[in-house]
Design an enzyme around this catalytic site. Structure first.
Site, short mmCIF file in Angstrom:
data_model
loop_
_atom_site.label_atom_id
_atom_site.label_comp_id
_atom_site.label_asym_id
_atom_site.label_seq_id
_atom_site.Cartn_x
_atom_site.Cartn_y
_atom_site.Cartn_z
N SER A 91 0.85 -1.20 0.00
CA SER A 91 0.00 0.00 0.00
C SER A 91 0.88 1.24 0.00
O SER A 91 2.03 1.21 0.45
CB SER A 91 -0.88 0.01 1.25
OG SER A 91 -1.51 1.28 1.40
N TYR B 16 -2.18 -0.84 10.50
CA TYR B 16 -2.27 -1.27 9.09
C TYR B 16 -1.02 -0.85 8.31
O TYR B 16 -0.42 -1.66 7.59
CB TYR B 16 -3.51 -0.64 8.46
CG TYR B 16 -3.66 -0.83 6.96
CD1 TYR B 16 -4.20 -2.00 6.45
CD2 TYR B 16 -3.29 0.18 6.07
CE1 TYR B 16 -4.37 -2.17 5.07
CE2 TYR B 16 -3.45 0.02 4.70
CZ TYR B 16 -4.00 -1.15 4.21
OH TYR B 16 -4.15 -1.31 2.85
#
Ligand code: NAD
Ligand code: MG
Length: 293
Positions: free
Chosen positions: A185, A198
């Site tokens: 990401s 995350y």
């Protein structure tokens, strides 16, 4: 055919909406574009046997559709709540004339990961490409001292432990020319405080990608990652506030969110033995212009 990137919501913000994780595609406004009307296959993955975790929706569905149209057989996993999404992905894959196996599984135990790989190998007759796409995030306003054990372990187990378990189970089936593609990401490079846990898992996935590429290279197995920027998938209305959705993607140089269909071609490239034969240990950004270094 090209995908429609001029849809007004991509630049002007998404309407207020909220879902509970994992979220469903049918409840999204507007519906995401997975390449249904645009992706044209050219036999680039003919005969490859592929497994995509979390392939029911979002990026995973777009990858499943693209892989199928490129001639690959596709197994994918989904959570029980996601059965309607899984059925739609199955429909799209089967329409391409390849074999499809949808596997219901929560990947938060090593036994489940072992079972998913075993079922895939049984259904497809082997395994050539593993896409570790399943992931979990939850945006939080609270600070680190308010994170619960459950918050932390859900994120770390889904994003990191399960990924390692999947690799451990899959590698014995992978031969020369096979590959693993992890989903990283933009958060690994440019973390948001609201996604503390995350973002850390995605940085860990980058590290693991490079190191696994080093370990498996001598066996002819390539390992890469794709790092998406803001992409319109069920994960977003299920885990971000309506205020965030209103401006989702607008901070990127391209000034808009991306569609799952715009990420899938990166996964096709990395899986292709012909086109990516010397590409391993890399993280390919699909971020709308944000840097991935
Ligand atoms: P999505 O909700 O469509 O897909 C995520 C999938 O993960 C779900 O469909 C679900 O099947 C699976 N999953 C979650 N918890 C699981 C569990 N415990 N066991 C098994 N499967 C589980 O959303 P998406 O955005 O397409 O997400 C796909 C990947 O892309 C994720 O790894 C996510 O972190 C990553 N990503 C997304 C964005 C974005 O903006 N959408 C940006 C960067 C990275
Ligand atoms: Mg889903």
């Amino acid at each position: 055919m090209t995908i429609d990137t001029d849809r007004p919501e991509l630049r002007n913000g998404f309407p207020p909406q909220q879902q509970q994780p994992p979220g469903l595609t049918s409840d999204m406004d507007p519906l995401p574009d997975h390449g249904e009307d645009s992706y044209e296959g050219h036999g680039r993955l003919q005969g490859l046997r592929t497994l995509i975790t979390g392939g029911d929706s979002g990026i995973g569905r777009a990858v499943a559709l693209a892989y199928a149209r490129e001639g690959a057989d596709v197994a994918f996993t989904y959570l029980p709540e996601e059965k309607p999404d899984a059925d739609r992905t199955t429909e799209l894959v089967e329409a391409a004339g390849v074999t499809c196996r949808a596997i219901e599984a929560d990947l938060r135990t090593s036994a489940a990961c072992d079972q998913v790989v075993a079922e895939t190998v049984e259904a497809l007759g082997g395994l050539d490409v593993l896409v570790n796409n399943a992931g979990y995030q939850m945006a939080r306003e609270e600070a680190v001292e308010d994170l619960t054990d459950e918050n932390i372990s859900r994120t770390l187990t889904t994003n990191l432990e399960a990924l390692l378990w999947m690799c451990r189970a899959a590698v014995p089936h992978l031969g020369e020319g096979a590959s693993i593609i992890n989903v990283s990401s933009i958060q690994a490079f440019s973390p948001s405080t609201a996604l503390l846990d995350y973002a850390a898992t995605k940085a860990g996935i980058n590290n693991l990608t490079v190191n696994l590429a080093a370990q498996l290279g001598p066996r002819g197995i390539r390992v890469n990652a794709v790092a998406p920027g803001p992409i319109w998938t069920p994960l977003q209305p299920a885990t971000q506030s309506t205020e965030k959705l209103e401006v989702f993607g607008q901070e990127t140089p391209l000034g808009r969110a991306g569609q799952p269909a715009e990420v899938a071609p990166a996964f096709v490239f990395l899986a292709s033995r012909a086109e990516a034969s010397y590409v391993s240990g890399t993280v390919l950004g699909v971020t709308g212009g944000k840097p991935v270094f």
